[in-house]
Write a protein that holds these residues in place. Sequence first.
Motif, PDB file in Angstrom:
ATOM      1  N   UNK A 191       0.833  -1.199   0.000  1.00 41.62           N
ATOM      2  CA  UNK A 191       0.000   0.000   0.000  1.00 41.62           C
ATOM      3  C   UNK A 191       0.870   1.252   0.000  1.00 41.62           C
ATOM      4  N   UNK A 192       1.958   1.219   0.754  1.00 43.73           N
ATOM      5  CA  UNK A 192       2.855   2.372   0.823  1.00 43.73           C
ATOM      6  C   UNK A 192       3.497   2.643  -0.540  1.00 43.73           C
ATOM      7  N   UNK A 193       3.850   1.593  -1.256  1.00 45.60           N
ATOM      8  CA  UNK A 193       4.399   1.762  -2.612  1.00 45.60           C
ATOM      9  C   UNK A 193       3.400   2.476  -3.516  1.00 45.60           C
ATOM     10  N   UNK A 194       2.128   2.062  -3.438  1.00 43.12           N
ATOM     11  CA  UNK A 194       1.104   2.697  -4.268  1.00 43.12           C
ATOM     12  C   UNK A 194       0.891   4.145  -3.851  1.00 43.12           C
ATOM     13  N   UNK A 195       0.899   4.400  -2.563  1.00 40.46           N
ATOM     14  CA  UNK A 195       0.786   5.758  -2.019  1.00 40.46           C
ATOM     15  C   UNK A 195       1.878   6.655  -2.599  1.00 40.46           C
ATOM     16  N   UNK A 196       3.128   6.194  -2.565  1.00 44.08           N
ATOM     17  CA  UNK A 196       4.234   6.989  -3.093  1.00 44.08           C
ATOM     18  C   UNK A 196       4.113   7.179  -4.600  1.00 44.08           C
ATOM     19  N   UNK A 197       3.587   6.172  -5.275  1.00 45.36           N
ATOM     20  CA  UNK A 197       3.433   6.246  -6.731  1.00 45.36           C
ATOM     21  C   UNK A 197       2.409   7.312  -7.130  1.00 45.36           C
ATOM     22  N   UNK A 198       1.375   7.487  -6.311  1.00 46.11           N
ATOM     23  CA  UNK A 198       0.267   8.350  -6.706  1.00 46.11           C
ATOM     24  C   UNK A 198       0.398   9.798  -6.231  1.00 46.11           C
ATOM     25  N   UNK A 199       1.164  10.046  -5.168  1.00 49.87           N
ATOM     26  CA  UNK A 199       1.257  11.427  -4.683  1.00 49.87           C
ATOM     27  C   UNK A 199       2.350  12.172  -5.446  1.00 49.87           C
ATOM     28  N   UNK A 200       2.228  13.488  -5.602  1.00 53.31           N
ATOM     29  CA  UNK A 200       3.273  14.268  -6.264  1.00 53.31           C
ATOM     30  C   UNK A 200       4.612  14.148  -5.537  1.00 53.31           C
ATOM     31  N   UNK A 201       5.693  14.174  -6.301  1.00 57.49           N
ATOM     32  CA  UNK A 201       7.025  13.933  -5.741  1.00 57.49           C
ATOM     33  C   UNK A 201       7.506  15.053  -4.828  1.00 57.49           C
ATOM     34  N   UNK A 202       6.835  16.193  -4.842  1.00 58.71           N
ATOM     35  CA  UNK A 202       7.292  17.307  -4.014  1.00 58.71           C
ATOM     36  C   UNK A 202       6.414  17.523  -2.781  1.00 58.71           C
ATOM     37  N   UNK A 203       5.443  16.653  -2.549  1.00 53.64           N
ATOM     38  CA  UNK A 203       4.545  16.853  -1.410  1.00 53.64           C
ATOM     39  C   UNK A 203       5.166  16.348  -0.120  1.00 53.64           C
ATOM     40  N   UNK A 204       5.051  17.125   0.961  1.00 49.47           N
ATOM     41  CA  UNK A 204       5.503  16.620   2.263  1.00 49.47           C
ATOM     42  C   UNK A 204       4.621  15.463   2.711  1.00 49.47           C
ATOM     43  N   UNK A 205       5.176  14.595   3.552  1.00 47.08           N
ATOM     44  CA  UNK A 205       4.491  13.373   3.988  1.00 47.08           C
ATOM     45  C   UNK A 205       4.393  13.357   5.505  1.00 47.08           C
ATOM     46  N   UNK A 206       3.237  12.967   6.004  1.00 52.50           N
ATOM     47  CA  UNK A 206       3.054  12.661   7.423  1.00 52.50           C
ATOM     48  C   UNK A 206       2.735  11.182   7.530  1.00 52.50           C
ATOM     49  N   UNK A 207       3.436  10.489   8.400  1.00 55.21           N
ATOM     50  CA  UNK A 207       3.207   9.065   8.647  1.00 55.21           C
ATOM     51  C   UNK A 207       2.543   8.914  10.012  1.00 55.21           C
ATOM     52  N   UNK A 208       1.570   8.025  10.109  1.00 55.37           N
ATOM     53  CA  UNK A 208       0.851   7.867  11.371  1.00 55.37           C
ATOM     54  C   UNK A 208       0.360   6.438  11.528  1.00 55.37           C
ATOM     55  N   UNK A 209       0.300   5.993  12.761  1.00 63.73           N
ATOM     56  CA  UNK A 209      -0.241   4.670  13.061  1.00 63.73           C
ATOM     57  C   UNK A 209      -0.569   4.580  14.530  1.00 63.73           C
ATOM     58  N   UNK A 210      -1.271   3.531  14.888  1.00 58.19           N
ATOM     59  CA  UNK A 210      -1.578   3.294  16.298  1.00 58.19           C
ATOM     60  C   UNK A 210      -1.511   1.809  16.578  1.00 58.19           C
ATOM     61  N   UNK A 211      -0.894   1.436  17.698  1.00 59.03           N
ATOM     62  CA  UNK A 211      -0.821   0.057  18.159  1.00 59.03           C
ATOM     63  C   UNK A 211      -0.171  -0.827  17.090  1.00 59.03           C
ATOM     64  N   UNK A 212      -0.871  -1.843  16.565  1.00 52.59           N
ATOM     65  CA  UNK A 212      -0.272  -2.654  15.510  1.00 52.59           C
ATOM     66  C   UNK A 212       0.145  -1.774  14.325  1.00 52.59           C
ATOM     67  N   UNK A 213      -0.659  -0.762  14.009  1.00 52.87           N
ATOM     68  CA  UNK A 213      -0.299   0.151  12.933  1.00 52.87           C
ATOM     69  C   UNK A 213       1.003   0.876  13.218  1.00 52.87           C
ATOM     70  N   UNK A 214       1.232   1.247  14.484  1.00 49.62           N
ATOM     71  CA  UNK A 214       2.477   1.905  14.868  1.00 49.62           C
ATOM     72  C   UNK A 214       3.659   0.945  14.764  1.00 49.62           C
ATOM     73  N   UNK A 215       3.439  -0.330  15.118  1.00 52.47           N
ATOM     74  CA  UNK A 215       4.502  -1.331  14.962  1.00 52.47           C
ATOM     75  C   UNK A 215       4.924  -1.432  13.503  1.00 52.47           C
ATOM     76  N   UNK A 216       3.957  -1.543  12.595  1.00 50.41           N
ATOM     77  CA  UNK A 216       4.295  -1.605  11.172  1.00 50.41           C
ATOM     78  C   UNK A 216       4.969  -0.312  10.716  1.00 50.41           C
ATOM     79  N   UNK A 217       4.584   0.802  11.309  1.00 49.55           N
ATOM     80  CA  UNK A 217       5.197   2.074  10.943  1.00 49.55           C
ATOM     81  C   UNK A 217       6.672   2.110  11.342  1.00 49.55           C
ATOM     82  N   UNK A 218       7.029   1.520  12.487  1.00 47.04           N
ATOM     83  CA  UNK A 218       8.452   1.480  12.848  1.00 47.04           C
ATOM     84  C   UNK A 218       9.254   0.704  11.811  1.00 47.04           C
ATOM     85  N   UNK A 219       8.651  -0.326  11.239  1.00 44.82           N
ATOM     86  CA  UNK A 219       9.347  -1.112  10.210  1.00 44.82           C
ATOM     87  C   UNK A 219       9.482  -0.309   8.919  1.00 44.82           C
TER      88      UNK A 219
END
Length: 397
Positions: A191-219
Amino acid sequence: MKYLARKFLYVFAILIALVIALAVAWRLYPAWFMRVAFEPSGAFVEQRAVNSNAYADPQMWIARPGMTANNPSLWMPRLDPSHPSAGAPTIAPGEEDDFRVRIEAIRGNAAVFYIHPTSHLTKRGWNAALDDQEANAMARAFARGQASVFAGAGDVWAPRYRQAAMGAFLTRDAATANRALDAAYRDVAAAFDQFLHEIPADRPIILAGHSQGALHLTRLLRTRVAGKPLSARIAAAYVIGWPISVTHDLPSLGLPACATADSSHCIMAWQSFADPADTSMITDTYDHTIGFDGQPRRGSRMLCVNPLSGALNGRVVMQSANLGTLKSDDNLADGTLFAGATGARCDDRRGFLLIGEGPELGGFVMPGNNYHVFDYSLFWANMRADSVRRLLAFEAR
């Protein structure tokens, strides 16, 4: 007749004793009870990888730009106009709609990638199926209450993924748990690959997660951000509800901790407990794990940035600084924002976020006064302001 009455009293007394015994056992051995309740009984079934372009399908997203109907990230809570505590910000009666319009008018230019927490709460399999209606409905409810925090900073992308079951975090079968988590992460990475593919290359990014989502975010941070050109685009990362060792984990994530309210290109993290806090269910496990640097985490401090002050290891911040705590309705379909519900401080020893006497937010407080489920809800309005403030600071760099 007397015999029957006496027999009834005996049975009633035995039932009371059993209830008391179960309550004592729950307090003494909560991890065992939770393991029995949530650990899947069947064998792990290997997940087939999603197709390389699977996340090009809008149906694979809980929220994403262009989703005009039922986008949970665009949800806004009701506003309570009352005055809950001295010094707390208030909304005068009749001004709720104006206040709501002013909040909704704030729209930043970030692309937000949000990973929802565990919503697969049954014993049916080690990973949720993509068509699991119960898990999907709960994931949407989480996105409504959490991803909506970031809507002021920009467009929110929230993927569906075959998350690991709740039991994966409770089992003693570490090998099976890791296989379930690896399977879930592969979906998140796709999903992250598709996200990067679709957003403009100059846009700032915020990453967020909670609990299991936060664990995957650390990876994601370790493997896809740290030391990579992409790192320069990260305005902030909200790794909430998962322990990060300041000594053994943080240096591997590629971003520093958010030191002040105006810091950007940094990590926000906390784990919420009310007083009296019993954090042993976390520390007993945490202290037997290995950090990202290959060293034991035992005894190390966990990252805590106070969401009310925005400062690293924030000291006591009074209730009046809390702009709004979200209390969900019983059906989780709507909610109300209350100002001044709780203060917060990072404890000096291990880095847990202590909120004093916890507010009444529903029946999901975990053993030990653990407000894990409410890590976002407790500070909903402050988090919304925080994400916009850090984005503006990032863009001004």
